[in-house]
Write a protein that holds these residues in place. Structure first.
Motif, PDB file in Angstrom:
ATOM      1  N   SER A 355       0.830  -1.207   0.000  1.00  0.00           N
ATOM      2  CA  SER A 355       0.000   0.000   0.000  1.00  0.00           C
ATOM      3  C   SER A 355       0.863   1.255   0.000  1.00  0.00           C
ATOM      4  N   ARG A 356       0.323   2.321  -0.516  1.00  0.00           N
ATOM      5  CA  ARG A 356       1.046   3.589  -0.588  1.00  0.00           C
ATOM      6  C   ARG A 356       1.437   4.066   0.813  1.00  0.00           C
ATOM      7  N   GLU A 357       0.524   3.914   1.762  1.00  0.00           N
ATOM      8  CA  GLU A 357       0.765   4.419   3.111  1.00  0.00           C
ATOM      9  C   GLU A 357       1.895   3.652   3.805  1.00  0.00           C
ATOM     10  N   TRP A 358       1.875   2.302   3.665  1.00  0.00           N
ATOM     11  CA  TRP A 358       2.923   1.530   4.340  1.00  0.00           C
ATOM     12  C   TRP A 358       4.285   1.773   3.713  1.00  0.00           C
ATOM     13  N   ARG A 359       4.323   1.875   2.381  1.00  0.00           N
ATOM     14  CA  ARG A 359       5.601   2.144   1.726  1.00  0.00           C
ATOM     15  C   ARG A 359       6.165   3.495   2.153  1.00  0.00           C
ATOM     16  N   ALA A 360       5.277   4.481   2.314  1.00  0.00           N
ATOM     17  CA  ALA A 360       5.731   5.800   2.779  1.00  0.00           C
ATOM     18  C   ALA A 360       6.277   5.708   4.203  1.00  0.00           C
ATOM     19  N   PHE A 361       5.599   4.929   5.034  1.00  0.00           N
ATOM     20  CA  PHE A 361       6.046   4.743   6.420  1.00  0.00           C
ATOM     21  C   PHE A 361       7.415   4.064   6.454  1.00  0.00           C
ATOM     22  N   GLU A 362       7.601   3.020   5.647  1.00  0.00           N
ATOM     23  CA  GLU A 362       8.877   2.309   5.617  1.00  0.00           C
ATOM     24  C   GLU A 362       9.996   3.233   5.128  1.00  0.00           C
ATOM     25  N   ARG A 363       9.713   4.035   4.112  1.00  0.00           N
ATOM     26  CA  ARG A 363      10.737   4.967   3.622  1.00  0.00           C
ATOM     27  C   ARG A 363      11.124   5.959   4.710  1.00  0.00           C
ATOM     28  N   PHE A 364      10.122   6.472   5.425  1.00  0.00           N
ATOM     29  CA  PHE A 364      10.414   7.424   6.503  1.00  0.00           C
ATOM     30  C   PHE A 364      11.242   6.767   7.598  1.00  0.00           C
ATOM     31  N   LEU A 365      10.918   5.500   7.900  1.00  0.00           N
ATOM     32  CA  LEU A 365      11.600   4.791   8.979  1.00  0.00           C
ATOM     33  C   LEU A 365      13.088   4.611   8.684  1.00  0.00           C
ATOM     34  N   ARG A 366      13.445   4.533   7.412  1.00  0.00           N
ATOM     35  CA  ARG A 366      14.839   4.294   7.040  1.00  0.00           C
ATOM     36  C   ARG A 366      15.633   5.592   6.827  1.00  0.00           C
ATOM     37  N   ARG A 367      14.952   6.724   6.850  1.00  0.00           N
ATOM     38  CA  ARG A 367      15.645   7.995   6.692  1.00  0.00           C
ATOM     39  C   ARG A 367      16.186   8.467   8.037  1.00  0.00           C
ATOM     40  N   PRO A 368      17.161   9.370   8.012  1.00  0.00           N
ATOM     41  CA  PRO A 368      17.703   9.881   9.280  1.00  0.00           C
ATOM     42  C   PRO A 368      16.635  10.467  10.191  1.00  0.00           C
ATOM     43  N   ALA A 369      15.662  11.173   9.608  1.00  0.00           N
ATOM     44  CA  ALA A 369      14.600  11.757  10.439  1.00  0.00           C
ATOM     45  C   ALA A 369      13.770  10.660  11.090  1.00  0.00           C
ATOM     46  N   GLY A 370      13.442   9.625  10.320  1.00  0.00           N
ATOM     47  CA  GLY A 370      12.654   8.527  10.859  1.00  0.00           C
ATOM     48  C   GLY A 370      13.406   7.766  11.928  1.00  0.00           C
ATOM     49  N   LEU A 371      14.694   7.509  11.683  1.00  0.00           N
ATOM     50  CA  LEU A 371      15.511   6.817  12.679  1.00  0.00           C
ATOM     51  C   LEU A 371      15.609   7.636  13.965  1.00  0.00           C
ATOM     52  N   SER A 372      15.689   8.948  13.819  1.00  0.00           N
ATOM     53  CA  SER A 372      15.766   9.822  14.992  1.00  0.00           C
ATOM     54  C   SER A 372      14.465   9.771  15.788  1.00  0.00           C
ATOM     55  N   VAL A 373      13.330   9.796  15.087  1.00  0.00           N
ATOM     56  CA  VAL A 373      12.036   9.735  15.767  1.00  0.00           C
ATOM     57  C   VAL A 373      11.884   8.398  16.483  1.00  0.00           C
ATOM     58  N   LEU A 374      12.244   7.301  15.800  1.00  0.00           N
ATOM     59  CA  LEU A 374      12.142   5.980  16.419  1.00  0.00           C
ATOM     60  C   LEU A 374      13.034   5.887  17.647  1.00  0.00           C
ATOM     61  N   ALA A 375      14.270   6.376  17.536  1.00  0.00           N
ATOM     62  CA  ALA A 375      15.188   6.345  18.679  1.00  0.00           C
ATOM     63  C   ALA A 375      14.634   7.164  19.843  1.00  0.00           C
ATOM     64  N   MET A 376      14.027   8.307  19.540  1.00  0.00           N
ATOM     65  CA  MET A 376      13.459   9.146  20.596  1.00  0.00           C
ATOM     66  C   MET A 376      12.285   8.445  21.273  1.00  0.00           C
ATOM     67  N   LEU A 377      11.417   7.814  20.472  1.00  0.00           N
ATOM     68  CA  LEU A 377      10.262   7.116  21.043  1.00  0.00           C
ATOM     69  C   LEU A 377      10.693   5.962  21.940  1.00  0.00           C
ATOM     70  N   LEU A 378      11.668   5.187  21.485  1.00  0.00           N
ATOM     71  CA  LEU A 378      12.125   4.048  22.272  1.00  0.00           C
ATOM     72  C   LEU A 378      12.835   4.516  23.548  1.00  0.00           C
TER      73      LEU A 378
END
Length: 575
Positions: A355-378
């Protein structure tokens, strides 16, 4: 001679290079099935599975699997010491047939480590990604609950689980990490036993199912699609059994009493935007709504066209429960989310993944901004667990899986669902034994056996000392462990005895025997059947310890919760 093999398999490639049979048979044609797809198609049309072993054609005969390895050994002209020793061993038919399954396991592990598909790949990538994503979160949260709520001993394996979980969330070497994570969880589970938590016993049963299916498919050179076809029905039925006993255990007078019900104990610990709702209507809605919701979820999961709604509602229900600050529910909730995702068919999973939404989420997760957000949440989830703000842990995890919840609701509908029998029973029927054992484990309190880890999920259930508050089960048996309850009067050398005495609780007699056997220096005085036994130790009770206790490996799962003599039985974490 023709040698037909998997060119991407280092074992196969090196063995073919090692044996050097040209001097014996003359011309040798090597056929790499990764390159020669026509040959692969021909073998499949003849019913030959090249993933089960290499093929050798010589003198008008075809040798397959173990027979192929043996004929190559017999015809080998290699002079190297390693080849001579190897070929000498393999020349014996009983040796090659004993070793060949292990060689297949080695091949499969190498392909897994190199992230290469089998020759006849049934891709399970969509199923993989969704399940691995949630399982990674569960592994991380598993560390937090053991460290900050249970106060358990934390081993290196427990920390490694969390680290592997983070890599799994990011989609790094997913299949290999999943295999390693399951193996490590089994080791860590053994090290942590005995444990009282419900999520631990549910996790362990699922790990047993995964391990049995994994060993079977590794020995048979199975594929990931076949592996999931066996594992997913086990996960589905474990969830159904969990829901059944989640409802059945609560059919008791203490749970339906607002003054004592765990439903209200959890409700008052909800965040302020929820728990301001009070009054009799809210109380009975929370109590009977639990029965209704858990029963309705099972119905939705059994109806193919409504299954995606049941999956999404189940995810929301367990995550809402985890908002209660009463306990750190998040690990159990994420394990439940994982089991709900087992109900997604491969087709529905592929729609979600593509799906378009999941692919967008996966792309964000692999970018520096996404990794930073994930690290902050964890990191904030870790701080929430450390400070005892359990609702904050759930809030942060909710943000992380919100895209998945949305995609399941939008794309998870399965229009061509399999029949109920195929959906809930593995092709390997013997795997259903895992589900039956889990059902037995959950029913043990009514048999007079153990009360801990029986999926008694804050149910207020009381069955000890001949008093049952269950509205349907008035007596337990045929075993009598729960009838023999003692009240601790004095104690020393044991934190467990001190806690039970201080709180005015009781113990099933099996428990003090177990505690004394593990702590020979401890002393305890207790009332048993109206008799006061003073300053008892492992030495004074050695006869009962020898006659009543099972071996320690058995006691790792056969154990009892403390006994609360109060009626109605109040809600508490340990009982």
């Amino acid at each position: 001679m023709k040698i037909i093999y998997d060119g991407h398999c280092p074992f196969c490639h090196e063995y073919v290079r090692l044996v050097r049979i040209r001097k014996v048979v003359g011309s040798v044609e090597l056929i790499d099935l990764r390159v020669n797809r026509e040959c692969l198609a021909g073998l499949l049309a003849e019913g030959v599975d090249p993933d089960q072993g290499m093929i050798v054609e010589h003198s008008g005969r075809r040798y397959y699997g173990a027979d192929a390895i043996q004929i190559l050994a017999l015809l080998s002209a290699s002079s190297s010491l390693m080849a001579i020793v190897l070929n000498r061993l393999i020349s014996f038919s009983w040796v090659v047939r004993a070793l060949y399954p292990l060689l297949r396991i080695g091949r499969n592990l190498v392909l897994l480590a190199l992230e290469r598909e089998t020759l006849v790949s049934l891709k399970g990538g969509a199923v993989d990604r969704l399940l691995f994503f949630i399982f990674g979160f569960f592994a991380f949260l598993h560390l937090l609950v053991y460290q900050y709520q249970f106060g358990a001993t934390i081993y290196y394996s427990t920390y490694l689980l969390a680290g592997m979980g983070l890599l799994l969330i990011l989609g790094i070497r997913q299949r290999l990490l999943f295999v390693l994570l399951v193996s490590l969880m089994l080791v860590d589970g053994i090290l942590q036993m005995p444990a009282l938590s419900n999520h631990t016993i549910l996790k362990n049963f699922f790990l047993v199912g995964v391990s049995l299916a994994g060993i079977y498919h590794a020995l048979r050179a199975g594929r990931w699609g076949d592996f999931w076809a066996d594992v997913l029905p086990v996960g589905r039925m474990l969830l159904v059994v969990m829901y059944f006993f989640g409802v059945f255990h609560k059919i008791n007078s203490s749970f339906i009493d607002p003054a004592s019900s765990c439903a209200m104990a959890l409700w008052v610990q909800m965040p302020g935007w929820l728990n301001w709702l009070q009054g009799p209507l809210i109380q009975y809605s929370a109590i009977y709504g639990t029965f209704l919701i858990e029963s309705l979820l099972v119905v939705l999961l059994f109806v193919p066209c409504l299954r995606h709604i049941g999956i999404a509602c189940g995810m929301v229900f367990h995550l809402l429960l985890a908002l209660s600050g009463y306990a750190m529910y998040a690990p159990f909730s994420f394990l439940s989310v994982f089991l709900h995702l087992c109900f997604l068919s491969p087709e529905a999973s592929r729609r979600v993944i593509h799906s378009r939404e999941w692919r967008a989420f996966e792309r964000f997760l692999r970018r520096p901004a996404g990794l930073s957000v994930l690290a902050m949440l964890l990191a904030m989830a870790y701080l929430g667990a450390w400070s005892g703000r359990y609702a904050d842990v759930t809030y942060l995890c909710l943000v992380a899986i919100a895209p998945l919840l949305y995609c399941v609701l939008r794309y998870g509908r399965d229009a061509n669902a399999a029949s109920t029998a195929q959906f809930f029973v593995s092709p390997r029927r013997w795997l259903f034994l895992v589900v039956l054992l889990f059902f037995f484990n959950c029913s043990t309190p009514y048999l007079g056996l153990k009360t801990a880890q029986s999926m008694n999920m804050f149910a207020n259930l009381r069955l000890e000392a001949g008093q049952s508050n269950h509205l349907l089960i008035r007596g337990v048996g045929p075993f009598s462990y729960l009838d023999d309850v003692v009240e601790v009067v004095e104690s020393s050398g044991s934190n467990r005895f001190d806690y039970v005495r201080r709180e005015g609780l009781g113990l099933v007699y099996y428990s003090p025997l177990d505690e004394l056997e593990r702590r020979p220096s401890a002393r305890v005085s207790f009332n048993r059947n109206g008799e006061l036994l003073q300053a008892q130790s492992a030495e004074t009770l050695r006869h009962d310890i020898a006659e009543i206790l099972h071996p320690r490996w058995f006691r790792a799962w056969f154990h009892f919760a403390v006994v609360d003599f109060s009626l109605p039985k109040p809600c508490a974490l340990d009982r």
